[in-house]
Write a protein that holds these residues in place. Sequence first.
Motif, PDB file in Angstrom:
ATOM      1  N   ASP A 176       0.674   1.493  -4.129  1.00 46.28           N
ATOM      2  CA  ASP A 176      -0.692   1.984  -4.307  1.00 46.28           C
ATOM      3  C   ASP A 176      -0.824   3.468  -3.976  1.00 46.28           C
ATOM      4  OD1 ASP A 176      -3.365   1.753  -4.952  1.00 46.28           O
ATOM      5  OD2 ASP A 176      -3.954   1.283  -2.901  1.00 46.28           O
ATOM      6  N   LEU A 177      -0.331   3.904  -2.868  1.00 48.28           N
ATOM      7  CA  LEU A 177      -0.475   5.304  -2.459  1.00 48.28           C
ATOM      8  C   LEU A 177       0.222   6.273  -3.420  1.00 48.28           C
ATOM      9  CD1 LEU A 177      -1.665   7.129  -0.266  1.00 48.28           C
ATOM     10  CD2 LEU A 177       0.538   6.970   0.892  1.00 48.28           C
ATOM     11  N   PRO A 178       1.493   6.040  -3.845  1.00 44.61           N
ATOM     12  CA  PRO A 178       2.106   6.972  -4.794  1.00 44.61           C
ATOM     13  C   PRO A 178       1.396   7.014  -6.152  1.00 44.61           C
ATOM     14  CG  PRO A 178       3.797   5.612  -3.792  1.00 44.61           C
ATOM     15  CD  PRO A 178       2.486   5.065  -3.365  1.00 44.61           C
ATOM     16  N   TYR A 201       0.827  -1.204   0.000  1.00 49.40           N
ATOM     17  CA  TYR A 201       0.000   0.000   0.000  1.00 49.40           C
ATOM     18  C   TYR A 201       0.865   1.259   0.000  1.00 49.40           C
ATOM     19  CZ  TYR A 201      -3.164   3.645   1.519  1.00 49.40           C
ATOM     20  OH  TYR A 201      -3.855   4.814   1.613  1.00 49.40           O
ATOM     21  N   TYR A 202       1.839   1.338   0.892  1.00 48.44           N
ATOM     22  CA  TYR A 202       2.641   2.559   1.006  1.00 48.44           C
ATOM     23  C   TYR A 202       3.701   2.701  -0.084  1.00 48.44           C
ATOM     24  CZ  TYR A 202       0.442   3.590   5.431  1.00 48.44           C
ATOM     25  OH  TYR A 202      -0.485   3.905   6.381  1.00 48.44           O
ATOM     26  N   THR A 262      -1.792   6.281  -6.841  1.00 53.98           N
ATOM     27  CA  THR A 262      -3.095   6.933  -6.677  1.00 53.98           C
ATOM     28  C   THR A 262      -2.930   8.439  -6.524  1.00 53.98           C
ATOM     29  OG1 THR A 262      -3.898   4.937  -5.593  1.00 53.98           O
ATOM     30  CG2 THR A 262      -5.218   6.919  -5.325  1.00 53.98           C
ATOM     31  N   THR A 263      -1.959   8.874  -5.766  1.00 54.43           N
ATOM     32  CA  THR A 263      -1.719  10.303  -5.581  1.00 54.43           C
ATOM     33  C   THR A 263      -1.327  10.964  -6.896  1.00 54.43           C
ATOM     34  OG1 THR A 263      -0.944   9.804  -3.346  1.00 54.43           O
ATOM     35  CG2 THR A 263      -0.434  11.992  -4.227  1.00 54.43           C
ATOM     36  N   PHE A 264      -0.442  10.328  -7.658  1.00 50.91           N
ATOM     37  CA  PHE A 264      -0.025  10.883  -8.951  1.00 50.91           C
ATOM     38  C   PHE A 264      -1.213  10.971  -9.909  1.00 50.91           C
ATOM     39  CE2 PHE A 264       1.647  10.280 -13.276  1.00 50.91           C
ATOM     40  CZ  PHE A 264       2.434  11.417 -13.368  1.00 50.91           C
ATOM     41  N   ARG A 265      -2.035   9.933  -9.953  1.00 46.33           N
ATOM     42  CA  ARG A 265      -3.190   9.946 -10.859  1.00 46.33           C
ATOM     43  C   ARG A 265      -4.180  11.042 -10.481  1.00 46.33           C
ATOM     44  NH1 ARG A 265      -7.312   5.193 -12.749  1.00 46.33           N
ATOM     45  NH2 ARG A 265      -8.671   6.602 -13.857  1.00 46.33           N
ATOM     46  N   GLU A 266      -4.462  11.213  -9.196  1.00 42.80           N
ATOM     47  CA  GLU A 266      -5.364  12.277  -8.765  1.00 42.80           C
ATOM     48  C   GLU A 266      -4.802  13.648  -9.113  1.00 42.80           C
ATOM     49  OE1 GLU A 266      -5.935  11.504  -4.641  1.00 42.80           O
ATOM     50  OE2 GLU A 266      -7.395   9.901  -4.993  1.00 42.80           O
ATOM     51  N   LEU A 267      -3.493  13.803  -9.030  1.00 40.60           N
ATOM     52  CA  LEU A 267      -2.859  15.060  -9.392  1.00 40.60           C
ATOM     53  C   LEU A 267      -3.018  15.332 -10.890  1.00 40.60           C
ATOM     54  CD1 LEU A 267      -0.933  17.394  -8.429  1.00 40.60           C
ATOM     55  CD2 LEU A 267       0.924  15.946  -9.254  1.00 40.60           C
TER      56      LEU A 267
END
Length: 170
Positions: A42-44, A38-39, A46-51
């Motif tokens: 998945d988290l990086p 996850y850390y 997901t954060t990049f895609r939302e950005l």
Amino acid sequence: MPSDYDKDAYPEPPRQTPIVDKQTTLPNPALILTKLFYYSVDLPVTTFRELVEGIHSGNKYNYYHQKFRRVPELTECTEGDYTCYYEAEMQWRRDHKVDQEIVKVVQERPRACQQREGTSYHQNCSKELQQFADVAKAYQSRYGDLGAYASSRKCLMKQKDRMMAAKAKA
């Protein structure tokens, strides 16, 4: 439950759920791998895609179908310009397919009206029947009798023959 039931046959359920007694002090490896995935992944992502989606949300484009630019027709091509001939042929084929789909859609309307109205569809669906007759007549006058190997050149010659026959009658 009644007070006179058989306690041996139907024992009462426990009042609290039992606490799981751990046999080891080592952490669960599945839980460690899940947190690590996850850390680290998945988290990086997901954060990049939302950005990126946040940046692109301002200039959103809706593409419903591909729009081709209109090319010169066969009559507008200069002699020996084979690229223009090819583009005109492809334009004619696209137009032919679009006209076929238009006829299918307009043909479906009287069928739906007939299904809806039942035996009295002749009077209640006269508008749809007239529209289908007009569209079918226009399609037949343009593409009818071209055969299996229809092309823009054959269609142009048919149009020319039709114009000459109309001029001869007048």
